[in-house]
Design an enzyme around this catalytic site. Structure first.
Site, PDB file in Angstrom:
ATOM      1  N   MET A  19     -10.495   4.480  15.900  1.00  0.00           N
ATOM      2  CA  MET A  19     -12.040   4.370  16.748  1.00  0.00           C
ATOM      3  C   MET A  19     -11.603   3.540  17.840  1.00  0.00           C
ATOM      4  O   MET A  19     -12.734   2.912  18.451  1.00  0.00           O
ATOM      5  CB  MET A  19     -13.095   4.076  15.598  1.00  0.00           C
ATOM      6  CG  MET A  19     -13.405   5.178  14.465  1.00  0.00           C
ATOM      7  SD  MET A  19     -15.074   4.880  13.916  1.00  0.00           S
ATOM      8  CE  MET A  19     -15.211   3.197  13.563  1.00  0.00           C
ATOM      9  N   GLY A  20     -10.493   3.392  18.247  1.00  0.00           N
ATOM     10  CA  GLY A  20     -10.235   2.357  19.346  1.00  0.00           C
ATOM     11  C   GLY A  20     -10.381   0.873  18.956  1.00  0.00           C
ATOM     12  O   GLY A  20     -10.236   0.538  17.897  1.00  0.00           O
TER      13      GLY A  20
ATOM     14  N   LEU B 157      -8.188  -1.347  19.578  1.00  0.00           N
ATOM     15  CA  LEU B 157      -7.000  -1.545  18.789  1.00  0.00           C
ATOM     16  C   LEU B 157      -6.496  -2.994  18.653  1.00  0.00           C
ATOM     17  O   LEU B 157      -6.776  -3.699  19.507  1.00  0.00           O
ATOM     18  CB  LEU B 157      -5.959  -0.774  19.575  1.00  0.00           C
ATOM     19  CG  LEU B 157      -6.286   0.807  19.805  1.00  0.00           C
ATOM     20  CD1 LEU B 157      -4.906   1.479  20.386  1.00  0.00           C
ATOM     21  CD2 LEU B 157      -6.549   1.484  18.387  1.00  0.00           C
TER      22      LEU B 157
ATOM     23  N   GLU C  62      -3.448  -5.590  16.244  1.00  0.00           N
ATOM     24  CA  GLU C  62      -2.131  -5.564  15.827  1.00  0.00           C
ATOM     25  C   GLU C  62      -1.881  -4.520  14.678  1.00  0.00           C
ATOM     26  O   GLU C  62      -0.690  -4.062  14.506  1.00  0.00           O
ATOM     27  CB  GLU C  62      -1.693  -7.121  15.431  1.00  0.00           C
ATOM     28  CG  GLU C  62      -1.286  -8.005  16.674  1.00  0.00           C
ATOM     29  CD  GLU C  62      -2.931  -8.740  16.774  1.00  0.00           C
ATOM     30  OE1 GLU C  62      -3.703  -8.236  16.508  1.00  0.00           O
ATOM     31  OE2 GLU C  62      -2.735  -9.862  17.498  1.00  0.00           O
TER      32      GLU C  62
ATOM     33  N   HIS D  85      -3.209  -1.768  14.098  1.00  0.00           N
ATOM     34  CA  HIS D  85      -3.059  -0.398  14.710  1.00  0.00           C
ATOM     35  C   HIS D  85      -1.733  -0.228  15.139  1.00  0.00           C
ATOM     36  O   HIS D  85      -1.077   0.793  15.085  1.00  0.00           O
ATOM     37  CB  HIS D  85      -4.172  -0.184  15.738  1.00  0.00           C
ATOM     38  CG  HIS D  85      -5.708   0.074  15.309  1.00  0.00           C
ATOM     39  ND1 HIS D  85      -6.515  -0.864  15.802  1.00  0.00           N
ATOM     40  CD2 HIS D  85      -6.262   1.163  14.386  1.00  0.00           C
ATOM     41  CE1 HIS D  85      -7.614  -0.466  15.029  1.00  0.00           C
ATOM     42  NE2 HIS D  85      -7.372   0.546  14.357  1.00  0.00           N
TER      43      HIS D  85
ATOM     44  N   GLN E 263     -20.214   8.219  10.718  1.00  0.00           N
ATOM     45  CA  GLN E 263     -19.616   7.127   9.987  1.00  0.00           C
ATOM     46  C   GLN E 263     -20.530   5.916   9.916  1.00  0.00           C
ATOM     47  O   GLN E 263     -20.572   4.906   8.997  1.00  0.00           O
ATOM     48  CB  GLN E 263     -18.272   6.518  10.354  1.00  0.00           C
ATOM     49  CG  GLN E 263     -17.084   7.624  10.143  1.00  0.00           C
ATOM     50  CD  GLN E 263     -15.954   6.908  10.748  1.00  0.00           C
ATOM     51  OE1 GLN E 263     -15.213   7.781  11.513  1.00  0.00           O
ATOM     52  NE2 GLN E 263     -15.570   5.976  10.576  1.00  0.00           N
TER      53      GLN E 263
ATOM     54  N   TYR F 128      -6.153  -7.583   9.453  1.00  0.00           N
ATOM     55  CA  TYR F 128      -6.367  -7.144  10.927  1.00  0.00           C
ATOM     56  C   TYR F 128      -7.766  -6.061  11.044  1.00  0.00           C
ATOM     57  O   TYR F 128      -7.442  -5.066  10.262  1.00  0.00           O
ATOM     58  CB  TYR F 128      -5.449  -6.676  11.885  1.00  0.00           C
ATOM     59  CG  TYR F 128      -4.480  -7.798  12.338  1.00  0.00           C
ATOM     60  CD1 TYR F 128      -5.024  -8.789  13.355  1.00  0.00           C
ATOM     61  CD2 TYR F 128      -3.264  -7.975  11.816  1.00  0.00           C
ATOM     62  CE1 TYR F 128      -4.150  -9.688  13.731  1.00  0.00           C
ATOM     63  CE2 TYR F 128      -2.567  -8.977  12.284  1.00  0.00           C
ATOM     64  CZ  TYR F 128      -2.867  -9.778  13.041  1.00  0.00           C
ATOM     65  OH  TYR F 128      -2.165 -10.895  13.499  1.00  0.00           O
ATOM     66  N   SER F 129      -8.570  -6.253  11.548  1.00  0.00           N
ATOM     67  CA  SER F 129      -9.731  -5.071  11.744  1.00  0.00           C
ATOM     68  C   SER F 129     -10.549  -5.565  13.135  1.00  0.00           C
ATOM     69  O   SER F 129     -10.395  -6.664  13.807  1.00  0.00           O
ATOM     70  CB  SER F 129     -10.882  -5.604  10.574  1.00  0.00           C
ATOM     71  OG  SER F 129     -12.036  -4.817  10.774  1.00  0.00           O
TER      72      SER F 129
ATOM     73  N   ARG G 139     -13.522  -5.208  13.624  1.00  0.00           N
ATOM     74  CA  ARG G 139     -14.639  -6.110  13.435  1.00  0.00           C
ATOM     75  C   ARG G 139     -14.421  -7.358  13.375  1.00  0.00           C
ATOM     76  O   ARG G 139     -15.363  -8.269  13.569  1.00  0.00           O
ATOM     77  CB  ARG G 139     -15.515  -5.507  12.039  1.00  0.00           C
ATOM     78  CG  ARG G 139     -16.078  -4.334  12.406  1.00  0.00           C
ATOM     79  CD  ARG G 139     -16.999  -4.061  11.167  1.00  0.00           C
ATOM     80  NE  ARG G 139     -17.822  -2.962  11.340  1.00  0.00           N
ATOM     81  CZ  ARG G 139     -17.457  -1.438  11.070  1.00  0.00           C
ATOM     82  NH1 ARG G 139     -16.463  -1.168  10.737  1.00  0.00           N
ATOM     83  NH2 ARG G 139     -18.511  -0.667  11.323  1.00  0.00           N
TER      84      ARG G 139
END
Length: 288
Positions: free
Chosen positions: A27-28, A30, A32, A34, A58, A181-182, A184
């Site tokens: 979902m973009g 991005l 580390e 990803h 979602q 990593y997220s 959010r």
């Protein structure tokens, strides 16, 4: 290598010119994690296509949807030299008849954990993944084990609906303080980030002082969440088929491996809200 950008299935087919390829859906926003997943996909020695689409189905909270970071230009810069193409369709391209369209029911496993907290969440996940697979027709599709329930359901959907694609589930990256990593994470303030890190560290070290029963492991993480002021959504230990494990069985090891491939061990899964920001995590377990 010049990164190509496509916004429709026709444009993507033109870019690929008949080449077999692998797909990394995102979902973009991005990070580390990803990029590490893209690097894993590159090991297939096929062109890598990264999809970037913020999927409205979602989100059960319109504010969460509206504030989800959209950073296409920065994402393209991060993918230069790593991906062959980016597929970034519009909402109209993915849902030409509007959002009130046919959806894929994930079944009972889609209504526990994340599905219980966010009703309809996995309907949206499976529907958009199915659309992406049908529109793009990759040879393989890559998912991170960080969202283990999602990966499990996608793999099952692909198998049961006979999609001609291989689902690859890889490990995931953590930062130096153990937090996964997220996208959010950028919403976490200093205090919230510290609490989220402590929760992940607690998950990883849950049996450091010796084996515990399944029930005791869950109680230990629940107590930790309460002590640091975190709103715990769930903390549950499930087997590799996402079925419950007897509460008196012993957990002898909790571990994380970036190189872990597949979903073939019991998992300790949790979700929490830390100062209003959702965080999810899981670790592999040895249960005897």
């Amino acid at each position: 290598m010049n990164l190509k950008l496509a916004s429709s299935p026709h444009e993507l087919r033109t870019c690929l010119a008949g080449r077999a390829f692998v797909l990394v859906p995102t979902m973009g926003a991005l990070h580390e994690g990803h990029i590490w997943l893209v690097d894993m996909a590159r090991r297939c020695n096929l062109p890598v296509v990264v999809s970037i689409f913020v999927n409205p189905l979602q989100f059960d909270d319109s504010l969460d949807l509206d504030t989800y970071p959209r950073t296409l230009e920065q994402d393209l810069e991060k993918l230069e030299g790593k991906a062959f193409a980016v597929y970034s369709p519009s909402v109209e391209t993915m849902y030409p008849n509007g959002l009130d369209s046919i959806r894929i029911d994930p079944g009972p496993i889609g209504r526990i954990l994340e599905g219980a907290i966010r009703p309809g969440f996995f309907d949206g996940i499976l529907t958009i993944v199915a659309k992406l697979l049908l529109q793009t027709a990759p040879e393989r599709v890559f998912f991170s084990k960080k969202d283990a329930q999602q990966a499990f359901l996608v793999r099952r959907m692909v198998r049961e609906l006979a999609f001609p694609v291989r689902v690859e589930v890889t490990g995931f990256l953590r930062d130096k303080f153990s937090l996964p990593y997220s996208s959010r994470n950028r919403k976490l303030g200093v205090d919230a980030r510290e609490k989220a890190q402590r929760l992940s560290q607690g998950l990883l070290s849950v049996v450091n002082n010796g084996p515990l029963t399944v029930r005791d492991c869950i109680d230990k993480i629940t107590d930790l969440a309460n002590s640091i002021g975190v709103d715990l959504g769930y903390a549950q230990i499930l087997d590799e088929n996402f079925c419950e494990i007897a509460s008196d069985r012993m957990v002898t090891r909790a571990f994380h491996s970036e190189a872990c491939i597949g979903l073939n061990t019991p998992l300790f899964l949790l979700a929490a809200r830390v100062h209003g920001v959702r965080v999810v995590d899981n670790v592999d377990l040895v249960v005897v």
